[in-house]
Design an enzyme around this catalytic site. Structure first.
Site, mmCIF file in Angstrom:
data_model
loop_
_atom_site.group_PDB
_atom_site.id
_atom_site.type_symbol
_atom_site.label_atom_id
_atom_site.label_comp_id
_atom_site.label_asym_id
_atom_site.label_seq_id
_atom_site.Cartn_x
_atom_site.Cartn_y
_atom_site.Cartn_z
ATOM 1 N N ASP A 110 43.597 41.259 44.998
ATOM 2 C CA ASP A 110 43.796 40.731 43.657
ATOM 3 C C ASP A 110 42.685 41.258 42.747
ATOM 4 O OD1 ASP A 110 41.701 39.377 44.702
ATOM 5 O OD2 ASP A 110 42.505 37.375 44.401
ATOM 6 N N SER A 111 42.615 40.741 41.524
ATOM 7 C CA SER A 111 41.675 41.322 40.555
ATOM 8 C C SER A 111 40.230 41.086 40.981
ATOM 9 C CB SER A 111 41.929 40.713 39.182
ATOM 10 O OG SER A 111 42.012 39.312 39.279
#
Lengths: 131, 144
Positions: free
Chosen positions: B98-99
């Site tokens: 994810d980010s």
């Protein structure tokens, strides 16, 4: 030396939207990661943990609050996180605090929650020890 | 006061490597001494750290080696098994990142290569090849 970078930190106004709050979370994480080598030096953590493990510990603590969607709550959490980072870098904590919160604490919490046979008393005991 | 006794050469080498990374990180942090950390506008980060010449030679000469090292760091960061295929065209999102994982990978690359990635550049990274290209660009920019 990391104190100089954190000395100029100001309290920013509230985030206008979710995207700005998300951007600030990444900025805070980047600032925390850049302070980790000096934290290793201040508390002499070379024989118990590595920089990448500390970075993973910080990331997991940020990921604990991944469900928050209110920008005001995120700003409050960022303020508390920056305060904690400042306390760590200014040596306002002792070595065993760092080890208990960021090195050993995660393992104990994970092991406590993963064992279904542990009684509620022991679960609460483990949790209160590290919060 | 805890007494540090390093048994074995591998631990000493790890200690020396950490010392080197720490010195480079100090240079990066000291470069931002008079700059205010805020999310408005671009951050002007001064590239004051000088990488070792042998690393510069290896990084400039062999691009596949940089990609391979980036792949190794990505595998280690995302806890992937060694037999999972990670090559230059793999995107971080395809590998399950994810980010926040992406930012963590970029920080790991900064530590490994002794560089400081700008915020705007770090956000545009999405594949292993882009990360390796950016690292070599920054190393070339830093070299005298």
């Amino acid at each position: 030396m990391a104190n100089a970078a954190l000395r100029n930190v100001k309290v920013l106004p509230n985030s206008a939207n979710m995207e700005e709050a998300r951007h600030r979370v990444f900025e805070f994480f980047r600032t925390a990661c850049r302070s980790l080598p000096s934290v290793m030096e201040i508390y002499n953590l070379y024989d118990v943990v590595s920089v990448s493990e500390l970075r993973s510990s910080v990331a997991s603590q940020i990921r604990n609050n991944i469900h928050v969607t209110d920008p005001k709550v995120i700003d409050m959490l960022l303020f508390k996180g920056m305060e904690e980072l400042k306390n760590v870098v200014d040596h306002s904590k002792q070595r065993h605090h760092i080890i208990g919160q960021y090195v050993v604490g995660r393992q104990v919490q994970d092991s406590a929650t993963k064992d279904p046979d542990t009684s509620t008393f022991l679960k609460n005991f483990y949790n209160t020890n590290y919060f | 006061m805890a007494t540090n006794t390093f048994t074995g050469a591998s631990l000493s080498e790890r200690f020396l490597r950490l010392k080197l990374n720490q010195r480079l990180a100090f240079n990066s942090i000291a470069g931002q001494r008079y700059s205010s950390i805020s999310s408005y506008g671009r951050r002007n980060v001064s590239f004051s750290s000088q990488p070792r010449s042998i690393r510069l030679t290896v990084s400039c000469a062999a691009k596949p080696e940089t990609v391979e090292k980036v792949c190794k760091i990505v595998k280690n960061q995302l806890a992937l098994s060694d037999d999972s295929k990670v090559n230059g065209e793999s995107t971080f999102t395809a590998l399950g990142a994810d980010s926040l994982d992406t930012v963590e990978i970029v920080m790991g690359l900064e530590e490994e290569f002794g560089i400081t990635v700008e915020e705007d550049s770090a956000q545009s990274i999405s594949t292993v090849q882009e990360a390796a290209d950016l690292i070599e660009e920054i190393i070339n920019k830093q070299s005298p």
